[in-house]
Design a protein around this motif. Sequence first.
Motif, short mmCIF file in Angstrom:
data_model
loop_
_atom_site.label_atom_id
_atom_site.label_comp_id
_atom_site.label_asym_id
_atom_site.label_seq_id
_atom_site.Cartn_x
_atom_site.Cartn_y
_atom_site.Cartn_z
N GLY A 149 0.89 -1.21 0.10
CA GLY A 149 0.19 -0.05 0.13
C GLY A 149 1.00 1.05 -0.05
N LEU A 150 2.00 1.09 -0.76
CA LEU A 150 2.79 2.54 -0.66
C LEU A 150 2.42 3.48 -1.47
CD1 LEU A 150 6.65 1.07 -0.56
CD2 LEU A 150 4.99 1.67 1.38
N PRO A 151 2.56 4.82 -1.42
CA PRO A 151 1.96 5.56 -2.22
C PRO A 151 2.24 5.66 -3.38
CG PRO A 151 3.00 6.81 -0.22
CD PRO A 151 2.99 5.23 -0.09
N GLY A 152 1.49 5.67 -4.70
CA GLY A 152 1.71 5.80 -6.07
C GLY A 152 1.70 4.41 -6.66
N ALA A 153 1.49 3.49 -5.75
CA ALA A 153 1.52 1.90 -6.41
C ALA A 153 0.02 1.68 -6.79
CB ALA A 153 1.77 0.98 -5.44
N LEU A 154 -0.29 1.13 -7.91
CA LEU A 154 -1.51 0.80 -8.47
C LEU A 154 -1.65 -0.61 -8.73
CD1 LEU A 154 -1.77 3.66 -11.25
CD2 LEU A 154 -2.90 3.69 -9.06
N PRO A 155 -2.95 -0.90 -8.24
CA PRO A 155 -3.17 -2.49 -8.44
C PRO A 155 -3.40 -2.91 -9.75
CG PRO A 155 -5.32 -1.34 -7.49
CD PRO A 155 -4.09 -0.25 -7.83
N ALA A 156 -3.42 -4.28 -10.26
CA ALA A 156 -3.69 -4.65 -11.67
C ALA A 156 -4.36 -5.96 -11.46
CB ALA A 156 -2.32 -4.60 -12.54
N LEU A 157 -5.52 -6.31 -11.76
CA LEU A 157 -6.23 -7.31 -11.24
C LEU A 157 -5.65 -8.71 -12.03
CD1 LEU A 157 -8.72 -8.97 -10.07
CD2 LEU A 157 -10.06 -8.31 -11.80
N ASN A 158 -5.48 -9.72 -11.18
CA ASN A 158 -5.15 -10.97 -11.67
C ASN A 158 -6.44 -11.79 -12.36
OD1 ASN A 158 -4.12 -13.65 -12.02
ND2 ASN A 158 -3.23 -13.73 -10.06
N SER A 159 -6.02 -12.17 -13.63
CA SER A 159 -7.36 -12.83 -14.49
C SER A 159 -7.78 -14.09 -13.59
CB SER A 159 -6.87 -12.76 -15.86
OG SER A 159 -5.94 -13.48 -16.36
N LYS A 160 -6.91 -14.75 -13.08
CA LYS A 160 -7.04 -16.16 -12.59
C LYS A 160 -8.09 -15.97 -11.55
CE LYS A 160 -4.48 -18.84 -15.00
NZ LYS A 160 -4.97 -19.71 -16.04
N VAL A 161 -8.17 -14.68 -10.89
CA VAL A 161 -8.64 -14.46 -9.69
C VAL A 161 -10.54 -14.62 -10.18
CG1 VAL A 161 -9.80 -12.94 -7.94
CG2 VAL A 161 -7.24 -13.31 -8.28
N ILE A 162 -10.66 -13.93 -11.52
CA ILE A 162 -11.98 -13.86 -12.06
C ILE A 162 -12.41 -15.39 -12.48
CG2 ILE A 162 -13.35 -12.98 -13.90
CD1 ILE A 162 -11.39 -10.44 -13.96
N GLN A 163 -11.38 -16.06 -13.09
CA GLN A 163 -12.09 -17.30 -13.57
C GLN A 163 -12.05 -18.35 -12.37
OE1 GLN A 163 -8.58 -19.23 -15.75
NE2 GLN A 163 -8.50 -17.20 -17.13
N SER A 164 -11.51 -18.16 -11.19
CA SER A 164 -11.93 -18.79 -9.97
C SER A 164 -13.40 -18.46 -9.41
CB SER A 164 -10.90 -18.76 -9.05
OG SER A 164 -9.63 -19.27 -9.38
N ALA A 165 -13.48 -17.36 -9.65
CA ALA A 165 -14.86 -16.77 -8.91
C ALA A 165 -16.11 -17.24 -9.79
CB ALA A 165 -15.01 -15.17 -9.06
N VAL A 166 -15.77 -17.14 -11.18
CA VAL A 166 -17.03 -17.64 -12.22
C VAL A 166 -17.16 -19.34 -11.88
CG1 VAL A 166 -17.39 -17.96 -14.35
CG2 VAL A 166 -16.42 -15.83 -13.98
N LYS A 167 -15.84 -19.96 -11.88
CA LYS A 167 -16.07 -21.53 -11.45
C LYS A 167 -16.94 -21.34 -10.25
CE LYS A 167 -11.85 -23.49 -13.49
NZ LYS A 167 -10.64 -24.33 -13.14
N LEU A 168 -16.52 -20.97 -9.21
CA LEU A 168 -17.06 -21.18 -7.79
C LEU A 168 -18.63 -20.65 -7.97
CD1 LEU A 168 -17.02 -22.23 -5.21
CD2 LEU A 168 -16.22 -20.08 -4.32
#
Length: 548
Positions: A108-127
């Motif tokens: 969580g350091l200043p200026g750091a931006l997140p980028a979503l891991n696509s595998k998380v979406i695949q796992s969520a859809v599977k479940l």
Amino acid sequence: MALTFFKCIQTRPFLLYPLGLLPRKHGLLYCTMRSTQTQTATQERQQPQSKVSTESRAERLDSALKDYEAIIGIETHVQLSTLTKAFCSCPYNYGSQPNTTVCPICMGLPGALPALNSKVIQSAVKLGLALNCKLSLRSKFDRKQYFYPDLPKGYQISQFDVPIATAGFVDVDLPLEFGGGHRKFGITRVHMEEDAGKLLHTGNGSYSEVDLNRAGVPLLEIVSEPDMRTGIEAAEYASELQRLVRFLGVSNGNMQEGSLRCDVNVSIRPIGQLEFGTKVEVKNLNSFSAINRAIEFEILRQVLLHNEGQSDQIVQETRLWDEGSQRTVTMRKKEGLADYRYFPEPDLPEVILSEEFIEGIRDSLPELPEMKRRRYEQMGLSMQDVLFLANDINVADFFDETIGRGADVKLAANWIMGDVAAYMKNEKLTINEIKLTPKELAELIDSIKGGTISGKIGKEILFELMAKGGTVKGLIKEKDLVQIVDPVEIEKMVVKVLAENPKQLEQYRGGRTKLQGFFAGQIMKLSKGKANPGLLNKILMERLNAKS
């Protein structure tokens, strides 16, 4: 400045805030955590409480539930088995040295931006599909604000009002020892979020060290409907979720590693009342039996307060399950939704799913536990067999491959549930770690059924196959274990044994018919276990009952 701070974190484990804000001890930085939460829990343990005898808990529970109904819901966090974290490229390996898999994003350091891991979406859809949910074609992330030392950003990236999956259900078969039966429990929602770090508390409680390895690890939170009424139902629901994520391959589901965490919400209400009572959340449940016991204790505690006219003491709070004392203790008063101050995550775009993407994942789903149980039932297996075989995906796969090679269904189930399971338990091995293969188990069953070897010889071969491997045919040939089925050869052995034991033969013919077992044992010993048992007993009885 940020890079300098990050390097300092890497070289000084447990550093969380600038040096001037924290005291030092033995060269390590630590943050003081003498909180009111710890004091509250300690004070509650020290205060006299209404006694709930574990010896009579079942009877008290039955008595209590004559007038009250328990309402139980569960929030389950599933840690996903992705190679990297949810919003950065850091790996996560359970048991790594503290603060060794961190970066400016998950810290969580200043200026750091997140980028979503696509595998998380695949796992969520599977479940979501596996839980029969309705999937949101457009969902979003939100910031959930709260302040705690193991949450470096001061907020958690989660999903609030538009989760990825809603309105599902899961089917559960209760074990026979708990009455059996089928249950269907509703699923309110499944949403994606990130995990927080971990606080490592010292023995004296004067300070806690912060490990941020887990910060940013992807989670799926599954929120059930308040459909459960007993601790057993809740434990079996959680167990089914564990099976489900393992069958899907989205998580290892290991509770001892924190890969599957359950928080239960418990309230009671007088039977016939429609309005829910005040719910209490219980945490620190690291096994299915703990879920059951914690719920049973909490039901009794709340019923006792109701009966003593102290229902106002049941407040919305978070309590911890204390395994040692087998009771729940206050941790903190429960925050409401307003306390979290949710708002849309500005650094992440919407999650947009196409119908083609969803159907592609649907087509890739394996046979799920519920489908497997119903298939095994149709094969004629008992519910006890079904629940055992479908409990573990590796055991189920082993069984399926064994019968796929022509083995008798019931015999294959008996061997796996009996001798194979006993060996695995004694040796502390999984079915994938033993040397026996489904092909050789099928061959072994066929050899016994076809009369090539006896069941006794089969067991001896089985244990060698599990310990050392090899083939059934190879071991039969190497050890000369082919069953003797020649009546003439068996009769010679019978005559020999009877001639060597005239006293026992006289006693048998004088009425001590139980000596038949003695003669059979001696003949089997003489044949080195290779005589066909059915043929042996037939010839033996003819000789024993023949007129002298």
